[in-house]
Structures are given as structure tokens and as C-alpha cells.
Design a protein around this motif. Structure first.
Motif, PDB file in Angstrom:
ATOM      1  N   LEU A  20       9.497  37.538  41.819  1.00  0.00           N
ATOM      2  CA  LEU A  20       8.667  36.995  42.881  1.00  0.00           C
ATOM      3  C   LEU A  20       7.204  37.013  42.447  1.00  0.00           C
ATOM      4  O   LEU A  20       6.776  37.912  41.716  1.00  0.00           O
ATOM      5  CB  LEU A  20       8.812  37.810  44.158  1.00  0.00           C
ATOM      6  CG  LEU A  20      10.231  37.987  44.707  1.00  0.00           C
ATOM      7  CD1 LEU A  20      10.179  38.749  46.032  1.00  0.00           C
ATOM      8  CD2 LEU A  20      10.941  36.669  44.866  1.00  0.00           C
ATOM      9  N   SER A  21       6.476  36.017  42.917  1.00  0.00           N
ATOM     10  CA  SER A  21       5.038  35.949  42.679  1.00  0.00           C
ATOM     11  C   SER A  21       4.315  35.855  44.010  1.00  0.00           C
ATOM     12  O   SER A  21       4.848  35.307  44.983  1.00  0.00           O
ATOM     13  CB  SER A  21       4.679  34.724  41.839  1.00  0.00           C
ATOM     14  OG  SER A  21       5.318  34.759  40.582  1.00  0.00           O
ATOM     15  N   CYS A  22       3.122  36.368  44.035  1.00  0.00           N
ATOM     16  CA  CYS A  22       2.272  36.264  45.216  1.00  0.00           C
ATOM     17  C   CYS A  22       0.880  35.894  44.733  1.00  0.00           C
ATOM     18  O   CYS A  22       0.215  36.707  44.074  1.00  0.00           O
ATOM     19  CB  CYS A  22       2.252  37.564  45.996  1.00  0.00           C
ATOM     20  SG  CYS A  22       1.071  37.591  47.361  1.00  0.00           S
ATOM     21  N   ALA A  23       0.472  34.680  45.042  1.00  0.00           N
ATOM     22  CA  ALA A  23      -0.834  34.191  44.614  1.00  0.00           C
ATOM     23  C   ALA A  23      -1.846  34.371  45.734  1.00  0.00           C
ATOM     24  O   ALA A  23      -1.581  34.006  46.884  1.00  0.00           O
ATOM     25  CB  ALA A  23      -0.728  32.726  44.227  1.00  0.00           C
ATOM     26  N   ALA A  24      -2.981  34.916  45.384  1.00  0.00           N
ATOM     27  CA  ALA A  24      -4.026  35.177  46.367  1.00  0.00           C
ATOM     28  C   ALA A  24      -5.194  34.228  46.174  1.00  0.00           C
ATOM     29  O   ALA A  24      -5.523  33.844  45.043  1.00  0.00           O
ATOM     30  CB  ALA A  24      -4.510  36.616  46.243  1.00  0.00           C
TER      31      ALA A  24
END
Length: 123
Positions: A20-24
Motif C-alpha cells: 500500500l502507498s499513501c501519498a501526501a
């Protein structure tokens, strides 16, 4: 105001892996500790993993220790959750969250949340 967008969820067989990735965006990413949480239908939200602002310190929920790894790339404003040896009980919506303090990223008392990404692990 920080916006968080998760991606990478999907359908996987038991024993498989997902990242999983979480881009801010909208803030200074390196100022925030980051956490991953999950919620399955009919269950309370559960802490999965957290990482300090620099990435030096990591924390894991008991149910994922040894199987999941959290890391971050401050140059890319992104936090990742590598999930290995997935089990059907890992099925949930996974959320990333940001807080100025490690304690918030672990407890879930976070300033910002993403919209979530579904992970489904088949028997």
C-alpha cells in the motif's frame, strides 16, 4: 491542510503480498508521523503500523508483527505498507493517517486521514 491518498489495495490470495502507498500533499510531509489503520466490517478500527517523522522509529500492531513493514520516503511525500503472508483476517479497509506526534500515529488520534483502500484476502 494535509491531503492523504491511499492506493495499492486489491484482491489477493492468502499467503500473498500487497504494498500500500499513501501519498501526501498540502503540507510538509516530514513534519508528520504516519500511521496505518484498518477497519473490517462490524469491527473497531485497529492500529496496524506507524513510523516516526524521520523513519527511524517504527511501531506495529501485534497481529501484523513480522509480516508487515512500514517505511516512508520523505522526498516523495509517501508512506508505504508492505504486507506479506497475508491472511483472510487481514481483510479490511486500510487507512493512512498523519499526526505531528508518534503517539497520535499509534493511538489514532490523528490530525489527518485518507479515504481508505480496500484489501481483500481470499482463502
Amino acid at each position: 491542510q494535509v491531503q492523504l491518498v491511499e492506493s495499492g489495495g486489491g484482491l489477493v490470495q492468502a499467503g500473498g503480498s500487497l504494498r500500500l502507498s499513501c501519498a501526501a500533499s498540502g503540507g510538509t510531509f516530514s513534519r508528520y508521523a504516519m500511521g496505518w489503520f484498518r477497519q473490517a466490517p462490524g469491527k473497531e478500527r485497529e492500529f496496524v503500523a506507524a513510523i516516526s517523522r524521520s523513519g527511524t522509529d517504527t511501531y506495529y500492531g501485534d497481529s501484523v508483527k513480522g509480516r508487515f513493514t512500514i517505511n516512508r520516503d520523505n522526498a516523495k511525500n509517501t508512506v508505504y505498507l508492505q504486507m506479506n503472508s497475508l491472511k483472510p483476517e487481514d481483510t479490511a479497509v486500510y487507512y493512512c493517517a498523519a499526526d505531528l506526534f508518534n503517539s497520535g500515529a499509534v493511538s489514532g488520534d490523528c490530525d489527518y486521514w485518507g479515504q481508505g483502500t480496500q484489501v481483500t484476502v481470499l482463502q
